[in-house]
Design an enzyme around this catalytic site. Structure first.
Site, mmCIF file in Angstrom:
data_model
loop_
_atom_site.group_PDB
_atom_site.id
_atom_site.type_symbol
_atom_site.label_atom_id
_atom_site.label_comp_id
_atom_site.label_asym_id
_atom_site.label_seq_id
_atom_site.Cartn_x
_atom_site.Cartn_y
_atom_site.Cartn_z
ATOM 1 C CD1 TRP A 185 95.618 58.975 -52.204
ATOM 2 C CD2 TRP A 185 94.968 58.072 -54.156
ATOM 3 N NE1 TRP A 185 95.933 59.853 -53.213
ATOM 4 C CE2 TRP A 185 95.537 59.330 -54.413
ATOM 5 C CE3 TRP A 185 94.494 57.322 -55.230
ATOM 6 C CZ2 TRP A 185 95.651 59.861 -55.696
ATOM 7 C CZ3 TRP A 185 94.598 57.836 -56.505
ATOM 8 C CH2 TRP A 185 95.172 59.095 -56.735
ATOM 9 C CE LYS A 238 103.123 58.665 -55.097
ATOM 10 N NZ LYS A 238 102.431 59.750 -54.494
ATOM 11 C CG ASP A 255 96.584 52.271 -56.967
ATOM 12 O OD1 ASP A 255 97.411 52.422 -57.887
ATOM 13 O OD2 ASP A 255 96.131 53.234 -56.305
HETATM 14 C C1 LMR Z 1 99.308 61.096 -51.920
HETATM 15 O O1 LMR Z 1 98.593 60.192 -51.494
HETATM 16 O O2 LMR Z 1 99.654 62.062 -51.231
HETATM 17 C C2 LMR Z 1 99.848 61.028 -53.324
HETATM 18 O O3 LMR Z 1 99.428 59.849 -53.928
HETATM 19 C C3 LMR Z 1 99.582 62.238 -54.122
HETATM 20 C C4 LMR Z 1 98.148 62.435 -54.492
HETATM 21 O O4 LMR Z 1 97.886 62.671 -55.676
HETATM 22 O O5 LMR Z 1 97.257 62.399 -53.634
#
Ligand code: LMR
Length: 396
Positions: A128, A244, A209
């Site tokens: 992420w 979520k 996480d």
């Molecule tokens: C995502 O990966 O789209 C979500 O976790 C929202 C975000 O804050 O990036």
């Protein structure tokens, strides 16, 4: 005074959302941000959440400050959800309520940075995007370990183990217990065993996480790696989020748990977490945490919520199957079975950044530049159009 400030380039995920909202095309499809939309394309208010909210409204709680560590019943309910009914005793476990999963990552990062100076965190490649921002923002150096293999569209397991095996003792390793963001590729149970063996043998510090508990296989199955670390008596940090799984994105409800194998350490850890919270934002907000505590603490509401979570999980899986089948028909010389092996909200399509741009510009289909699509944004009304658009850009 501020003339030397450079413009902000924008966040790779959140900027897409802004772009999408400005797009005037009626048939636009948002597959960028990780938000679950129901079969009609709406962000659901879960009926369990609505019921808890109504109960709260019927006997309003004064909006006083919560303690730095958060609401007591909420913290207890979170610990039970994460660690099970036979949760570790209080002298081993420090849990604080945080501003979503991101807040948990930041509080955990600040804690580590204070007591383990010049910290480095090893993050999966890819991960992420905001992991990098949060940890570097807290003063960490971020390094990567191999995770995704574009050739097999699966886990780069051997390379991952080889890299982790070479890390210095005490190194912090970020892991997604389930529904890896962005790839949806999760280790199998037997691979987790080997990963955890290695973390234990090498004395590494896992930072889990967990944003999607229940979206891969189920509430219990998805936290298996975390509980296995408890069983083995390994120290770790764990951030979790209710954005979520409760569809409570804007309420910013999350928690940071720190498991301390040596009895008695948790008290000092909790104290330092409280100090970290105080220095950042003093104390967390109340409403979302009250909702979660009420749902998890009431047998009937909890059952209702579990059913709703299961419905979301199954709908996303069905959309994966439908998209895969339609892509296979539209581009018969390609194999899309990898989509079905991925877990959670995301599909990692293998589309290039240029193909993602074409999807958006020519077809109004929004995905992230890495090729990640949010499968939870698909429904019966848009899946065929998305498959056709993807097929078109794949044909070149
Ligand atoms: C995502 O990966 O789209 C979500 O976790 C929202 C975000 O804050 O990036």
């Amino acid at each position: 005074m501020f003339s030397h400030l450079p413009p902000y380039a924008g966040d790779p995920i959140l900027s897409l959302m802004e772009h999408y909202q400005r797009d005037e095309r009626a048939d636009k499809v948002n597959l960028s941000i990780g938000i679950y939309a129901d079969g009609h394309g709406a962000i659901p208010v879960l009926s369990s959440v609505r019921a808890a909210d109504l109960e709260l409204a019927a006997s309003p709680t004064p909006a006083t400050y919560l303690p730095m560590e958060g609401h007591a019943a909420y913290r207890h309910a979170v610990a039970a959800l994460l660690f099970g009914a036979d949760l570790p005793p209080a002298q081993h476990l420090a849990v604080v309520q945080t501003l979503g999963g991101s807040g948990a990552l930041k509080v955990g990062a600040d804690l580590i940075a204070r007591f383990f100076p010049q910290p480095t965190i090893w993050i999966p490649d890819p991960t992420w995007d905001n992991h990098i921002g949060i940890f570097e923002g807290a003063g960490f150096t971020t390094e990567r370990y191999p995770y995704y293999d574009p050739q097999t569209k699966g886990l780069a397991f051997d390379a991952m183990l080889a890299k982790l095996d070479g890390l210095p003792r005490g190194a912090v390793v970020l892991l997604h217990p389930c529904c890896h963001n962005p790839t949806g590729v999760d280790p199998l149970r037997e691979q987790w065993v080997q990963i955890i063996d290695l973390l234990q043998r090498r004395g590494l510090l896992p930072f889990f996480d967990l944003a999607y508990q229940g979206f891969a296989e189920g509430l219990e199955q998805d936290v298996w790696p975390v509980r296995e670390c408890v069983r083995r008596g390994m120290a770790f940090l764990l951030s979790n989020s209710f954005s979520k799984i409760f569809s409570l994105y804007g309420e910013r409800v999350g928690a940071l748990s720190v498991f301390c194998p040596q009895a008695g350490q948790a008290e000092n850890v909790l104290g330092q977490l409280k100090l970290t919270v105080r220095r950042n934002y003093s104390s967390p907000p109340m409403h979302g945490a009250l909702i979660v505590a009420r749902v998890l603490g009431d047998a009937a509401l909890r059952l209702q919520w579990q059913g709703e979570l299961e419905q979301m999980r199954v709908r996303v899986r069905d959309m994966r199957t439908m998209l895969g089948a339609q892509l296979e028909t539209a581009v018969p010389d390609r194999d899309f079975s990898f989509l079905l092996r991925q877990h959670g909200m995301f599909g990692y399509t293998g589309l290039s950044a240029a193909q993602v741009d074409r999807l958006r510009d020519e077809f109004g289909v929004y995905a992230v530049h890495s090729g990640r699509i949010c499968v939870a944004g698909l429904n019966d009304n848009n899946v065929a159009r998305v498959a056709e658009a993807m097929a078109e850009v794949l044909r070149g």
